[in-house]
Design a protein around this motif. Structure first.
Motif, PDB file in Angstrom:
ATOM      1  N   UNK A   1       0.861  -1.167   0.000  1.00 26.70           N
ATOM      2  CA  UNK A   1       0.000   0.000   0.000  1.00 26.70           C
ATOM      3  C   UNK A   1       0.899   1.219   0.000  1.00 26.70           C
ATOM      4  N   UNK A   2       0.666   2.141  -0.936  1.00 26.00           N
ATOM      5  CA  UNK A   2       1.561   3.291  -1.034  1.00 26.00           C
ATOM      6  C   UNK A   2       0.888   4.519  -0.455  1.00 26.00           C
ATOM      7  N   UNK A   3       1.625   5.265   0.377  1.00 27.84           N
ATOM      8  CA  UNK A   3       1.065   6.493   0.948  1.00 27.84           C
ATOM      9  C   UNK A   3       2.132   7.576   0.929  1.00 27.84           C
TER      10      UNK A   3
ATOM     11  N   UNK B   1       4.686  -4.645   7.904  1.00 30.59           N
ATOM     12  CA  UNK B   1       5.949  -3.919   8.049  1.00 30.59           C
ATOM     13  C   UNK B   1       5.853  -2.698   7.151  1.00 30.59           C
ATOM     14  N   UNK B   2       6.172  -1.534   7.715  1.00 31.07           N
ATOM     15  CA  UNK B   2       6.082  -0.304   6.946  1.00 31.07           C
ATOM     16  C   UNK B   2       7.482   0.233   6.694  1.00 31.07           C
ATOM     17  N   UNK B   3       7.749   0.581   5.448  1.00 30.50           N
ATOM     18  CA  UNK B   3       9.049   1.166   5.105  1.00 30.50           C
ATOM     19  C   UNK B   3       8.840   2.643   4.805  1.00 30.50           C
ATOM     20  N   UNK B   4       9.615   3.513   5.507  1.00 27.61           N
ATOM     21  CA  UNK B   4       9.533   4.953   5.281  1.00 27.61           C
ATOM     22  C   UNK B   4      10.767   5.409   4.528  1.00 27.61           C
ATOM     23  N   UNK B   5      10.551   6.128   3.409  1.00 27.73           N
ATOM     24  CA  UNK B   5      11.681   6.623   2.632  1.00 27.73           C
ATOM     25  C   UNK B   5      11.807   8.117   2.827  1.00 27.73           C
ATOM     26  N   UNK B   6      13.028   8.628   2.667  1.00 21.87           N
ATOM     27  CA  UNK B   6      13.228  10.075   2.795  1.00 21.87           C
ATOM     28  C   UNK B   6      12.659  10.796   1.592  1.00 21.87           C
ATOM     29  N   UNK B   7      12.671  10.129   0.447  1.00 21.40           N
ATOM     30  CA  UNK B   7      11.973  10.688  -0.712  1.00 21.40           C
ATOM     31  C   UNK B   7      11.519   9.544  -1.614  1.00 21.40           C
ATOM     32  N   UNK B   8      10.506   9.806  -2.458  1.00 19.88           N
ATOM     33  CA  UNK B   8       9.991   8.698  -3.268  1.00 19.88           C
ATOM     34  C   UNK B   8      11.070   8.173  -4.218  1.00 19.88           C
ATOM     35  N   UNK B   9      11.047   6.850  -4.437  1.00 24.49           N
ATOM     36  CA  UNK B   9      12.066   6.205  -5.257  1.00 24.49           C
ATOM     37  C   UNK B   9      11.368   5.290  -6.262  1.00 24.49           C
TER      38      UNK B   9
ATOM     39  N   UNK C   1       5.864   6.230   1.829  1.00 25.60           N
ATOM     40  CA  UNK C   1       5.532   5.190   2.804  1.00 25.60           C
ATOM     41  C   UNK C   1       5.000   3.966   2.068  1.00 25.60           C
ATOM     42  N   UNK C   2       5.568   2.787   2.396  1.00 29.88           N
ATOM     43  CA  UNK C   2       5.120   1.543   1.765  1.00 29.88           C
ATOM     44  C   UNK C   2       4.732   0.585   2.871  1.00 29.88           C
ATOM     45  N   UNK C   3       3.461   0.114   2.814  1.00 26.23           N
ATOM     46  CA  UNK C   3       3.000  -0.797   3.860  1.00 26.23           C
ATOM     47  C   UNK C   3       2.857  -2.193   3.272  1.00 26.23           C
ATOM     48  N   UNK C   4       3.625  -3.145   3.858  1.00 26.18           N
ATOM     49  CA  UNK C   4       3.590  -4.524   3.376  1.00 26.18           C
ATOM     50  C   UNK C   4       2.877  -5.405   4.388  1.00 26.18           C
TER      51      UNK C   4
END
Lengths: 323, 351, 556
Positions: free
Chosen positions: C93-95, C172-180, C100-103
């Protein structure tokens, strides 16, 4: 006798230590030898590189690195390779030793017997067609580069004529342990033995022939002849022993070097994972721990073999007393 | 005729019926005359000289006979065989069409007699150019090797004791030394810099590098047998006799030991030439010695390694050249040895 | 051999029975299940740690051993480039505009040691990337929140705020500093696989780690053999991501030369050789064994980077002269002929997203086709550059093809008027040697195989300013080029790709042309991959990301 042994052992330690220092210095004098990037992996970032460097101690002064490496190699036996991370070097060497011993001892038996036969035959028929023929074949053997000879033997026995009755028995390349399957072991080693022996038979035959011819003209031989002994008896009982000095000296040098890993190209071309192949791989990847270990291992055998040869002089030629 | 020969030992009794007497010739002249009469040795020498001359004519052969410049790649070249034009590097057209194969021997002296290598260059032309390199490196390293080996071996064997121990250990170090590591290291170091030892500057392509490396590496191989021989000679009757007579060491060395050592050295000459040319091949693979695109028999063997399954001639031809050259030296060396050996003269006595 | 065949039959019988009861027909598959697949390679591939190893040799094998949140689809052709969910139940799920990516994590997946996979393992595995100093820790994963702290001090890495687990919801949620735009690819490569949380936090070297794949490593001796057997705790959950395999055992034996490998496969003593067949065997296998040979196009290139910071190639005309003078068809001959390689002038490989055929360095340029070298133009440019007579050293590897290409390059450079020398260096060392500016390498021969199917992997990684590090063995921008304008465009294209892939690809095409014109490297050809397999090996399939799909082929 004991005195000599102790003296030679001390000298051996000096030789091994000296060579290890030289090898260490050569390694670090070579540009591009720093293993950090190769250990860290393709395109590692500078932070990762620095971390690896610190981890392995590559940022410490040379003598510290040398001391640490020698300690790990000779005292705690947990020196690990740069190329195959985590693999202990000493057990690698120990595992590889039986393979090299199989190759070298078998080959040595072949070339010693072959060399003696050729040398005797050539000396006994000096000047004849047999003599000249044997010398020509022998010289062809010495002129062939090892890797080329092995490749050609593989081409013939594994590829071109593999399906014919002549070579269909030749098993796949690669060592088969003696204790697991002696017959397979034997079949696997025959061609590598032949490859090794071809190189040396010509050389040893030539050297023996020359020594025999010289000995033939010695006074004690003339004495024996004048006493009425047959030529054959003279050849075998008297001339051969003293003529073997050069033969044995060379054998000590070659056998010592080969057991220490000198047969590297032969092992590579036949897929035998011996000490020579270990040395070869470590040189290609500048894997310092393995290089150090194999060099020390090799020097041990070289010095040892020469010691045994020196002892043998006394037996062969009574004019030379053991030192 | 006995009168025309002089023996080193005492009296050679005048044979009954000798008619004339010429002034006695020295041992070297005698040896030379004997050598010249040895047909096999002279034939071998002739073949060797022909090989050297042939190789010296490489530039002439390349430009005037074969019309090729064997130092630049010729991947798209074409050659005319039996009136048909063929590419020097042929692409496979059968099956899946994988791979390219250089042209094989044409047996035509006017081009690609022995075929082409993987860069499309004429193998025979390269062999002629390369012959001089190989012969030079092998000869120089053999001479250096024999010289050092003789000095070290004789010294160690004759003087014994501490000197022998130290020299023998030095020989051990040389023999156990990992020369391939040194070669790899040197080849990388020399990419960007040159080594300076005093006034001598060694650059990457310098042929002195392989000459010295090969020369030194094999010193123990000859020094130790010589040492063994000297140990045995030291206790032989005539040396013991000379010592008993009070003859100074250097005279014993010069008159009694060295001549015997010399004959051993002669036996080793063709053997070392063969070993050295083969070692040069291994060193050239590590970029020590002859640099691309220059050629030596050793580099051509390396090139041929990669063509072994498709064009075995490329690796075979230089190997044969080495073998033939070594054989001529062998036969010639036998003749020299026979000519020089005083005892063989005694035995033959007026042959 | 007999024993495993027996096991194969009984296992097959069980499966048949199961198939009948569950109603799915896998009778054909059962016929081929079992046996031992024998692979051969010249040497081991280094460390067995999936988060450190960066070789194709082991990435190929990891496919059946480990799983990440995502994975590349086990398919051929373009399908093989698709990213599919693996340990994750579905694509995330992308936010937050992609930050933010929620797996959601699947339940019931077991490691080969029997442990059940939980969110704890996922978090620990991402921390471990930094703790073991994975080579891509900085390159791929620096965008994760908290990564900067981890790069500075790996031992205390927590990735706080970067990888967050919610045990209750099993996400598990992965937070990125900027979209990739490339984050999915980065999560699909072996450096991001999920390992047990209690795995050692150092490079394991030769001690295999448990994984979740259909297979697991039984033993590893880098001098002898790598042995892989079935994972007893494996139950197939996604045919696309981690399918079950056919062979019961896969062994990779080390120690043969490449010639010996070809002979071994030809003699049915081995099933597949990892190393490319040597040039003098190509004709033989292409004719006598043509039914056992597979030739597949690759997204890769052989090229000759020229150091733009030192003479003579700091002169752009000199570089262009070289690119005009090289006959790429000749280089193709050295690699094995037209069937095995295609001459190219531009950086992005043919068929790659963003590739528009373009070839300026040829006679009568136009339409992107290669028409042979233009020696006249080359010599003219040489005169204008004033670099004639300059000494140049070509650094190649000591392998046969690389040395041959290097020799040819030397010949071309000499023809142009340089004084050229060739230095082949051991393959194990050459790649790092040519990257280090301290070695003052002027021109070298090297290859690049993609990490994942994105234009940035060729253009940004190889020619971007960020990839250039002076005095470091790891400076993959070997040419050392840093063009601020083009670099700016590359960063813009990376940003655009998050929202508009097609637009980004158009930008990449422009960047490709601009960078090719600069001639920082002479691109030589696009190689194809040759796989030589034994007679008994069936169902050979080639995945464009990981090449021969080892476990999907059968040996009986």
């Amino acid at each position: 006798m004991l005195n000599t042994l102790i003296r030679r052992l001390i000298q051996m330690v000096f030789v091994m230590f000296g060579i290890s220092v030289i090898v260490f210095l050569i390694f670090f004098a070579t540009p591009g030898s720093d293993p950090s990037a190769r250990i860290a992996g393709r395109n590692a970032s500078p932070e990762v590189l620095a971390a690896v460097r610190k981890d392995f101690g590559f940022d410490r002064p040379l003598y510290v690195q040398y001391g640490l490496m020698m300690k790990k190699l000779l005292i705690t036996f947990d020196l690990t390779s740069f190329q195959n991370r985590g693999q202990k070097v000493v057990p690698q060497l120990v595992q590889a030793t039986p393979v090299t011993l199989s190759l070298v001892i078998g080959g040595a038996i072949l070339w010693v017997i072959g060399g003696i036969v050729v040398g005797l035959a050539a000396a006994a028929t000096k000047g004849s067609v047999i003599d000249r023929g044997l010398m020509i074949i022998g010289l062809i053997g010495i002129s062939m580069p090892v890797f080329w000879l092995g490749s050609v033997l593989n081409l013939i026995t594994q590829s071109r004529f593999h399906d014919t009755w002549m070579f269909s028995w030749v098993p796949a390349l690669g060592y088969k342990p003696l204790l697991e399957n002696p017959w397979e072991w034997f079949k696997t080693m025959i061609i590598p033995w032949t490859s090794l022996a071809i190189l040396y038979i010509g050389l040893y035959g030539r050297v023996l022939r020359a020594s025999l011819i010289e000995a033939n003209e010695e006074d004690y031989i003339r004495t024996a002849r004048s006493k009425g002994l047959t030529e054959t008896r003279i050849l075998f009982r008297h001339a051969l022993r003293t003529s073997l000095i050069t033969f044995v000296t060379l054998f000590g040098l070659d056998f010592g070097a080969l057991v220490g890993g000198g047969a590297l190209l032969t092992e590579v071309v036949f897929g035998l994972q011996g000490v020579g192949k270990l040395t070869y791989d470590s040189l290609k990847s500048l894997d310092l721990p393995v290089i150090l270990a194999s060099v020390i291992y090799a020097s041990f055998f070289v010095v040892g073999a020469n010691f045994v040869v020196d002892m043998a002089y006394a037996i062969l030629d009574p004019r030379v007393r053991g030192r | 005729m006995a009168a025309s020969e002089t023996s080193i030992g005492p009296v050679n009794p005048e044979p009954v019926g000798a008619v004339q007497r010429r002034p006695a010739a020295g041992p070297w002249v005698t040896a030379f005359r004997k050598l010249v009469r040895d047909k096999a040795a002279m034939a071998a020498l002739l073949v060797f000289v022909l090989i050297v001359i042939g190789c010296s004519f490489a530039p002439y052969y390349a430009s005037n006979v074969a019309h090729t410049f064997p130092f630049s790649s010729n991947l798209n070249g074409k050659v005319v065989i039996n009136g048909e034009e063929q590419p020097v590097i042929e692409e496979s057209t059968e099956g899946l069409g994988l791979g390219t194969t250089p042209i094989g021997p044409t047996w035509d002296i006017h081009g690609y007699f022995l075929g082409a290598d993987d860069q499309g260059r004429d193998v025979l032309a390269r062999m002629l150019y390369g012959g001089l390199n190989s012969l030079w490196i092998a000869s120089a390293s053999t001479i250096i090797c024999l010289l050092f080996a003789a000095v070290l071996g004789v010294t160690a064997g004759f003087f014994g004791g501490m000197i022998d121990a130290v020299l023998s250990r030095i020989l051990d170090v040389i023999w156990a030394f990992p020369i391939f590591l040194l070669a790899i290291s040197l080849s990388i170091v020399l990419i960007n810099s040159s080594i300076e030892i005093g006034p001598i500057v060694i650059r990457a392509g310098s042929l002195w590098l392989p000459i010295f490396i090969i020369g030194i590496v094999y010193v123990p191989y000859i020094a130790r047998p010589i040492r063994g021989q000297v140990l045995s000679l030291k206790n032989s009757e005539f040396v013991l006799a000379a010592v008993g007579l009070g003859v100074p060491s250097h005279r014993i060395l010069w008159k009694d030991i060295l001549p015997n050592v010399a004959t051993t050295l002669i036996v080793f000459v063709p053997l070392m030439m063969a070993l050295n040319m083969v070692t040069e091949s291994a060193l050239s693979f590590l970029s020590i010695g002859v640099q691309p695109p220059d050629a030596s028999w050793g580099t051509i063997i390396q090139d041929g390694q990669n063509l072994l399954y498709s064009r075995p001639m490329v690796a075979l031809a230089p190997g044969l050249a080495i073998a033939v050259t070594v054989m001529t030296l062998n036969v010639f060396g036998d003749g020299v040895r026979d000519a020089l050996d005083p005892r063989s003269k005694l035995r033959i006595g007026g042959d | 051999m007999k024993k495993s065949h027996w096991l194969g039959i009984s296992a097959g019988a069980l499966c048949m029975a199961a198939a009948i009861f569950t109603g799915t027909s896998s009778a054909d598959a059962q016929d081929h299940r079992g046996g031992t697949m024998r692979l051969v390679a010249v040497g081991a591939g280094g460390t067995i740690d999936p988060q450190v190893n960066y070789t194709l040799q082991y990435w190929q094998l990891y496919q059946g051993l480990y799983d990440g949140l995502l994975n590349f689809k086990k398919g051929t052709g373009a399908e093989g480039f698709k990213v599919v969910p693996d340990i994750a139940e579905d694509m995330p799920q992308v936010a937050d505009d992609g930050k933010t990516l929620i797996f959601k994590i699947r339940k019931g997946i077991k490691f080969s040691n029997g442990q059940e996979l939980t969110t704890k393992d996922v978090v620990a595995s991402f921390q471990r990337i930094f703790k073991v100093s994975s080579p891509t820790a900085g390159g791929f994963y620096s965008g994760i929140v908290g990564a900067d702290k981890c790069l500075a001090d790996a031992a205390s890495c927590t990735l706080e705020g970067g990888v967050v687990a919610d045990e209750a919801a099993n996400t598990v949620t992965i937070h990125l500093t900027q979209p990739d735009a490339e984050i999915y690819y980065k999560l699909a490569v072996p450096h991001a696989v999920i390992l047990p949380a209690d795995s050692p936090t150092k490079d394991v070297g030769t001690a295999p780690l448990p994984g979740t794949g259909a297979y697991t490593i039984e033993s590893y001796d880098p001098n002898k053999q790598l042995k892989i057997v079935r994972n007893p705790h494996f139950k197939e959950w996604s045919k696309d991501a981690q399918p079950d395999g056919y062979p019961d055992v896969v062994v990779m034996d080390f120690g043969l030369t490449d010639e010996a490998e070809v002979t071994a496969v030809a003699n049915d003593q081995a099933d597949w050789a990892f190393d490319p067949p040597p040039a003098d065997r190509l004709a033989e296998i292409g004719t006598k064994y043509k039914d056992q040979v597979h030739v597949t196009p690759l997204t890769a290139m052989w090229y000759a980077p020229m150091n733009v910071n030192i003479p003579p190639f700091n002169n752009e005309k000199a570089r262009q002269a070289v690119s005009y003078a090289i006959d790429r068809n000749a280089a193709v001959k050295l690699f094995g002929g037209k069937v095995l390689a295609q001459p190219v002038c531009q950086i992005l490989p043919p068929g790659f997203p963003g590739n528009e055929p373009y070839c300026p360095f040829t006679k009568n340029p136009g339409g992107g086709k290669y028409n042979g070298p233009d020696m006249e133009m080359a010599k003219k440019l040489m005169e204008e550059s004033g670099q004639k007579g300059q000494p140049v050293t070509v650094i190649s590897e000591d392998s046969a093809v690389s040395k041959a290409v290097g020799t040819y390059l030397q010949s071309v450079l000499n023809e142009l008027g340089f004084k050229a020398e060739l230095k082949p260096i051991s393959s194990n060392i050459q790649f790092t040697y040519i990257q280090n500016t301290n070695n003052k390498v002027q021109i070298s021969v090297t290859q690049w195989y993609q990490d994942y199917p994105a234009a940035s992997d060729f253009l940004n990684i190889l020619f971007g300013c960020d990839s250039f590090h002076e005095g470091s063995d790891s400076s993959i921008n070997i040419a050392g080029i840093c063009d601020k304008e083009i670099d700016g465009k590359m960063k813009a294209a990376l940003k655009l790709a998050v929202t508009d892939e097609a637009g980004a690809n158009k930008m990449w095409a422009e960047i490709d042309k601009a960078m090719t014109d600069k001639a920082a490297a002479a691109i030589l050809f696009t190689p194809k991959h040759v796989d030589f397999v034994s007679k008994r090996l069936g169902n050979f399939q080639f995945n464009p990301q990981y090449y021969f799909m080892v476990y999907q082929a059968w040996v009986q």
